[in-house]
Design a protein around this motif. Structure first.
Motif, PDB file in Angstrom:
ATOM      1  N   ARG A  21       0.790  -1.212  -0.211  1.00  0.00           N
ATOM      2  CA  ARG A  21       0.102   0.041   0.048  1.00  0.00           C
ATOM      3  C   ARG A  21       0.925   1.424  -0.006  1.00  0.00           C
ATOM      4  O   ARG A  21       1.503   1.615   1.137  1.00  0.00           O
ATOM      5  N   GLY A  22       0.919   1.766  -1.026  1.00  0.00           N
ATOM      6  CA  GLY A  22       1.676   3.056  -1.418  1.00  0.00           C
ATOM      7  C   GLY A  22       3.042   3.179  -1.508  1.00  0.00           C
ATOM      8  O   GLY A  22       4.085   4.005  -1.358  1.00  0.00           O
ATOM      9  N   TRP A  23       3.762   1.686  -1.676  1.00  0.00           N
ATOM     10  CA  TRP A  23       5.348   1.498  -1.732  1.00  0.00           C
ATOM     11  C   TRP A  23       5.678   2.299  -2.701  1.00  0.00           C
ATOM     12  O   TRP A  23       6.740   3.001  -2.552  1.00  0.00           O
ATOM     13  N   ILE A  32       5.747   6.092  -2.247  1.00  0.00           N
ATOM     14  CA  ILE A  32       6.833   6.619  -1.201  1.00  0.00           C
ATOM     15  C   ILE A  32       8.200   6.313  -1.640  1.00  0.00           C
ATOM     16  O   ILE A  32       9.040   7.016  -1.156  1.00  0.00           O
ATOM     17  N   TRP A  59       9.274   3.996   4.674  1.00  0.00           N
ATOM     18  CA  TRP A  59       7.935   3.497   4.447  1.00  0.00           C
ATOM     19  C   TRP A  59       7.057   3.638   5.523  1.00  0.00           C
ATOM     20  O   TRP A  59       6.052   4.050   5.603  1.00  0.00           O
ATOM     21  N   TYR A  60       7.737   2.900   6.746  1.00  0.00           N
ATOM     22  CA  TYR A  60       7.059   3.042   8.097  1.00  0.00           C
ATOM     23  C   TYR A  60       6.718   4.662   8.214  1.00  0.00           C
ATOM     24  O   TYR A  60       5.476   4.695   8.749  1.00  0.00           O
ATOM     25  N   SER A  88       6.640   7.286   6.559  1.00  0.00           N
ATOM     26  CA  SER A  88       5.523   7.955   5.431  1.00  0.00           C
ATOM     27  C   SER A  88       4.059   7.724   5.744  1.00  0.00           C
ATOM     28  O   SER A  88       3.191   8.376   5.763  1.00  0.00           O
ATOM     29  N   ARG A  89       3.809   6.124   6.099  1.00  0.00           N
ATOM     30  CA  ARG A  89       2.425   5.738   6.111  1.00  0.00           C
ATOM     31  C   ARG A  89       2.024   6.065   7.833  1.00  0.00           C
ATOM     32  O   ARG A  89       0.996   6.638   7.700  1.00  0.00           O
ATOM     33  N   GLN A 149      -5.105   6.976   5.907  1.00  0.00           N
ATOM     34  CA  GLN A 149      -4.330   5.971   5.335  1.00  0.00           C
ATOM     35  C   GLN A 149      -3.090   5.303   6.066  1.00  0.00           C
ATOM     36  O   GLN A 149      -2.541   4.496   5.864  1.00  0.00           O
ATOM     37  N   ARG A 150      -3.196   5.610   7.418  1.00  0.00           N
ATOM     38  CA  ARG A 150      -2.404   4.953   8.698  1.00  0.00           C
ATOM     39  C   ARG A 150      -2.932   3.481   8.777  1.00  0.00           C
ATOM     40  O   ARG A 150      -4.068   3.236   9.002  1.00  0.00           O
TER      41      ARG A 150
END
Length: 425
Positions: free
Chosen positions: A21-23, A26, A78-79, A81-82, A89-90
């Motif tokens: 998700r979002g990789w 990001i 990534w951690y 940013s999420r 989106q968290r």
């Protein structure tokens, strides 16, 4: 690195769906080096959080290890940013992998570094709200408290933050949780199935249960602490008409009465119910629960939140905690801080609760349904009056169940025991 390369390097195939998700988005904007892994940043945020030199050294060692590994650096970005990105989106932290295969016992310090990476964002929220620096410093002490008291240190013998407690600590770094003296507060909504009414003339408050809930003969939720009462069980009712409201009343001592009562609506007005805005109370570990300090914290909250969060109105305070177990009044002297706290709030039963054994006796005991095994019970420390009383309760077959409470803003008169003294039934 691509997600496939990272998963192969760190052995995270079971978590591909979450990490995907979002990789790509990001990863495309990942800076090199990742700023929050740099030594100066780590030293600054650990100092801000009041962490010891020993913990700071471990944080620096772990950050260096992550910096030297392209896959771990990509994961760290990534951690961050999420978890510090858009609220909707968290990910839930219990969905995230704990990087034990890649980092061993340092996996918990990876989580701590991710938490600390949000310090600039937290401070930006505090500045926008005008939060005093003293409150910021009070609030971030929660990380140090949990590093010393939560299970990661006990299980791994080294400093770290597990995924479960990471979710809690993020509330501070997101700017949602504030410590004001002895207590912590989070703007929230009342999440319990009770409706509070106030008498227009006397000011007395009566809470009624939601309908259709099972209670035992003792007024506790049927099944709480693993105890069921087939013979004495009753089901609550709650009916509202134009002229009255009828339901099973909740004693402020924390149990539901079997016989419903009817309150005339011309005399009783609703003041709190499910989803009402409130301040959730949390009692951090690390110090005695001083009765006077608790009252002062509540008074501070009445000033702090209207000033700094005028958009988050609230009608009162609420809490679910092991400290609200009504059995404490039977096991502890009336001068106990815990018992005195309970007498100032409106107690109510909850369906599930725990934590008494861990908080009172420490780690290393497997708690289930409010008790422990015979083997663990024989090992319980009995070096204080509280521990001896609680161990004796368990020896006799007793269990603990936790509890809940609320306190309306208008009723904060610490020491008055208002709900019990005005109870009309």
């Amino acid at each position: 690195m691509t997600l496939a390369e990272v998963i192969g390097a760190v052995h995270l195939a079971d978590h591909e769906a979450v990490l995907a998700r979002g990789w790509d988005r990001i990863a495309a904007v990942r800076p090199d080096p990742v700023p929050f892994l740099e030594p100066d940043f780590v030293r600054g945020v650990t100092a801000d959080a009041g962490l010891s030199g020993e913990i700071t050294d471990q944080a620096l060692t772990t950050a260096a290890r992550i910096r030297s590994d392209r896959a771990l650096s990509a994961l760290a970005w990534w951690y961050h940013s999420r978890l510090f990105g858009p609220v909707d989106q968290r990910p839930r932290t219990n969905q995230l992998p704990l990087l034990t295969d890649a980092l061993g016992d340092q996996a918990g310090m990876f989580n701590a570094l991710i938490l600390l990476s949000g310090t600039p964002q937290m401070r930006a929220v505090h500045r926008s709200r005008g939060v005093p620096e003293s409150v910021t410093r009070e609030s971030v002490t929660d990380l140090d408290i949990n590093l010393h008291t939560e299970d990661y240190l006990c299980e791994h013998g080294t400093w770290g933050v597990g995924n479960g407690i990471l979710g809690w600590l993020l509330l501070t770094w997101w700017g949602d949780l504030y410590r004001l003296g002895r207590l912590q507060f989070i703007p929230s909504n009342f999440r319990s199935p009770f409706h509070a009414y106030r008498n227009r003339v006397t000011g007395a408050v009566v809470a009624l249960s939601d309908p259709g809930l099972p209670y035992r003969a003792d007024g506790q939720r049927d099944g709480s602490a693993g105890i069921y009462d087939a013979e004495g069980r009753f089901t609550s009712v709650f009916e509202v008409s134009d002229d009255s409201v009828t339901g099973n009343p909740v004693s402020p001592e924390g149990y539901v009465l079997r016989d419903p009562v009817t309150l005339p609506r011309r005399e009783w007005v609703p003041v709190m119910g499910p989803n009402s805005p409130c301040l959730d109370i949390h009692i951090p570990a690390g110090a005695p629960m001083d009765y006077d300090q608790c009252g002062e914290s509540l008074r501070r909250a009445l000033e702090f939140f209207p000033r700094h969060f005028p958009d988050r109105q609230f009608v009162g305070f609420a809490c679910h905690s092991w400290i609200l177990d009504t059995l404490f009044a039977e096991l502890l002297p009336p001068t106990s801080n815990l018992v005195r706290f309970q007498r100032e709030v409106y107690l109510f039963p909850i369906p599930h609760g725990g934590g008494v054994i861990r908080r009172v006796f420490g780690y290393g005991f497997a708690e289930m349904d409010g008790t422990v095994s015979d083997v663990d019970r024989a090992r319980l420390p009995r070096d204080t009056g509280m521990r001896r009383a609680f161990a004796a309760h368990l020896d006799a077959g007793g269990r603990f169940r936790g509890g809940g409470c609320f306190l309306l803003k208008e009723d904060l008169d610490w020491g008055s025991e208002a709900y019990r003294k005005q109870w009309p039934f």
